[in-house]
Design an enzyme around this catalytic site. Structure first.
Site, PDB file in Angstrom:
ATOM      1  N   LYS A  28      29.125  40.601  44.649  1.00  0.00           N
ATOM      2  CA  LYS A  28      29.884  40.066  43.445  1.00  0.00           C
ATOM      3  C   LYS A  28      30.201  41.154  42.324  1.00  0.00           C
ATOM      4  CE  LYS A  28      29.220  35.376  41.449  1.00  0.00           C
ATOM      5  NZ  LYS A  28      30.523  35.010  41.520  1.00  0.00           N
ATOM      6  N   GLY A  55      37.212  35.606  36.510  1.00  0.00           N
ATOM      7  CA  GLY A  55      36.822  36.088  35.232  1.00  0.00           C
ATOM      8  C   GLY A  55      35.248  36.849  35.337  1.00  0.00           C
ATOM      9  N   LEU A  56      34.976  37.120  36.600  1.00  0.00           N
ATOM     10  CA  LEU A  56      33.924  38.032  36.577  1.00  0.00           C
ATOM     11  C   LEU A  56      32.604  37.214  36.113  1.00  0.00           C
ATOM     12  CD1 LEU A  56      34.917  41.447  35.528  1.00  0.00           C
ATOM     13  CD2 LEU A  56      34.315  40.822  37.776  1.00  0.00           C
ATOM     14  N   ASN A  82      28.976  45.983  43.288  1.00  0.00           N
ATOM     15  CA  ASN A  82      30.343  46.171  42.757  1.00  0.00           C
ATOM     16  C   ASN A  82      30.061  45.953  41.223  1.00  0.00           C
ATOM     17  OD1 ASN A  82      32.766  44.859  41.497  1.00  0.00           O
ATOM     18  ND2 ASN A  82      33.754  45.617  43.285  1.00  0.00           N
ATOM     19  N   CYS A 113      39.800  46.183  35.559  1.00  0.00           N
ATOM     20  CA  CYS A 113      39.377  45.362  34.465  1.00  0.00           C
ATOM     21  C   CYS A 113      40.028  45.873  33.150  1.00  0.00           C
ATOM     22  CB  CYS A 113      37.945  45.494  34.083  1.00  0.00           C
ATOM     23  SG  CYS A 113      36.841  45.443  35.518  1.00  0.00           S
ATOM     24  N   LYS A 148      37.194  51.475  43.194  1.00  0.00           N
ATOM     25  CA  LYS A 148      38.053  50.476  43.864  1.00  0.00           C
ATOM     26  C   LYS A 148      39.287  50.288  42.921  1.00  0.00           C
ATOM     27  CE  LYS A 148      38.288  45.688  45.397  1.00  0.00           C
ATOM     28  NZ  LYS A 148      37.699  44.543  45.636  1.00  0.00           N
ATOM     29  N   ASN A 175      42.694  46.213  45.403  1.00  0.00           N
ATOM     30  CA  ASN A 175      42.195  45.061  44.618  1.00  0.00           C
ATOM     31  C   ASN A 175      43.145  44.005  44.529  1.00  0.00           C
ATOM     32  OD1 ASN A 175      40.713  43.111  43.082  1.00  0.00           O
ATOM     33  ND2 ASN A 175      39.556  44.884  42.202  1.00  0.00           N
ATOM     34  N   THR A 176      43.081  42.915  43.714  1.00  0.00           N
ATOM     35  CA  THR A 176      44.377  41.898  43.908  1.00  0.00           C
ATOM     36  C   THR A 176      45.507  42.417  43.104  1.00  0.00           C
ATOM     37  OG1 THR A 176      43.220  40.664  41.958  1.00  0.00           O
ATOM     38  CG2 THR A 176      42.632  39.961  44.253  1.00  0.00           C
ATOM     39  N   GLY A 226      42.616  43.955  51.481  1.00  0.00           N
ATOM     40  CA  GLY A 226      43.947  43.190  51.128  1.00  0.00           C
ATOM     41  C   GLY A 226      44.389  42.381  52.434  1.00  0.00           C
TER      42      GLY A 226
END
Ligand SMILES: Cc1cc2nc3c(=O)[nH]c(=O)nc-3n(C[C@H](O)[C@H](O)[C@H](O)COP(=O)(O)O)c2cc1C
Length: 288
Positions: A28, A55-56, A82, A113, A148, A175-176, A226
């Site tokens: 995470k 939100g981490l 991560n 971020c 990433k 990433n997203t 992905g």
């Protein structure tokens, strides 16, 4: 490998398979201080995917060092931490604290971020900011550094080149993608944070195109991520140019997915007479 945020710290669940057989577990997202995350609701289902705005939420780097790393140190499977920051200094500080901690195989640096000192633009959206984060993390650690990258940019090749120049050992793509959903009865956004990150099969073509474009432009390995749900999805990523793959959202539908994919890749290799996965890495590039 398991993708960050979709497999916890690797130890939470009663896994339906032996997790020690995985290539690696990516934990995470970890920040300097513990975080409670974004307001609810934090996830929404979409066509062929999902939005998340967690939100981490996480325990913070110090608790990770005292509570999680000692467990990982006894595992066969490598664990990759991560990390995420709100400023360049925060990335450096987290990497410094993790230096020399047993049980950690590599750092994966999430640069999707917002940079609070640059008006909230994502660190990974511009080559210069991506380069700066890579440089400070590189200086702070002797561990392998995986950058990433975010797909929310129009400069993916330049960013991949910038992080490579700055000393990254590998990149992870992607990433997203930024997205949202609207509750028409309530006339408001579904997510408490309004925007979220889109993952799942919906983003697979975007990830493949980015990997295909970056392959050959940099001389470090690419980890593909992905929308990977099946072994044939993973094989597409290898053929686009990825040297390894991460499985994210699919873990939430079927927790056996990473092992099913591993077995499916082996079966494909046997059927096609492939002795070494490297034989197919970038195979689709050669045919163009
Ligand atoms: C619930 C959830 C939480 C996530 N948390 C993180 C995170 O903390 N750090 C990170 O770099 N990526 C995070 N991601 C992104 C995934 O690691 C992955 O890059 C993305 O979801 C695309 O892969 P997929 O389509 O296989 O899910 C998260 C994704 C989901 C669905």
């Amino acid at each position: 490998m398991t993708a960050s945020g979709t497999f916890g710290y690797g130890m939470e669940y009663d896994h339906p398979f032996d997790i020690q057989k995985l290539g690696a577990i990516v934990c995470k997202g970890t920040t300097l201080l513990p975080r409670e995350g974004n307001p609810q609701p934090r996830i929404a289902e979409t066509a062929s995917g999902m939005l998340n705005s967690i939100g981490l939420q996480n325990i913070g780097v110090d608790a990770l060092i005292t509570d999680k790393a000692p467990v990982w140190a006894g595992w066969d499977v490598p664990v990759i931490v991560n990390i995420a920051g709100a400023t360049i200094d925060e990335y450096a500080e987290i990497a410094e604290r993790l230096e020399g901690v047993r049980g950690i195989a590599a750092l994966e640096v999430n640069i999707s971020c917002p940079n609070v000192k640059a008006g909230g633009a994502e660190f990974g959206a511009r080559p210069e900011m991506a380069r700066q984060v890579t440089e400070v993390v590189r200086k702070a650690t002797t561990l392998p550094v995986i950058m990433k990258l975010t797909p929310n940019t129009n400069a993916i090749v330049e960013i991949a080149e910038a992080v490579t120049d700055a000393g990254a050992d590998a990149i992870c793509l992607i990433n997203t993608l930024k997205g949202m959903a609207i509750d028409i009865a309530g006339r408001k956004p579904v997510l408490g944070n309004i925007f979220g990150g889109l993952s799942g099969p919906a983003i697979k073509p975007v990830a493949l195109a980015m990997i295909y474009e970056v392959t050959g432009k940099i001389n470090i390995p690419i980890i593909g991520c992905g929308g990977i749900v099946t072994a044939s999805d993973a094989i597409e990523f290898f053929m686009a140019g990825a040297s390894a793959v991460e499985v994210g959202m699919a873990n939430m539908i079927n927790p056996s997915t990473p092992m099913d994919i591993l077995e499916g890749i082996r079966a494909f290799m046997k059927k096609e007479g492939i002795g070494d996965i490297r034989e197919i890495i970038g195979a689709a590039q050669k045919s163009t």
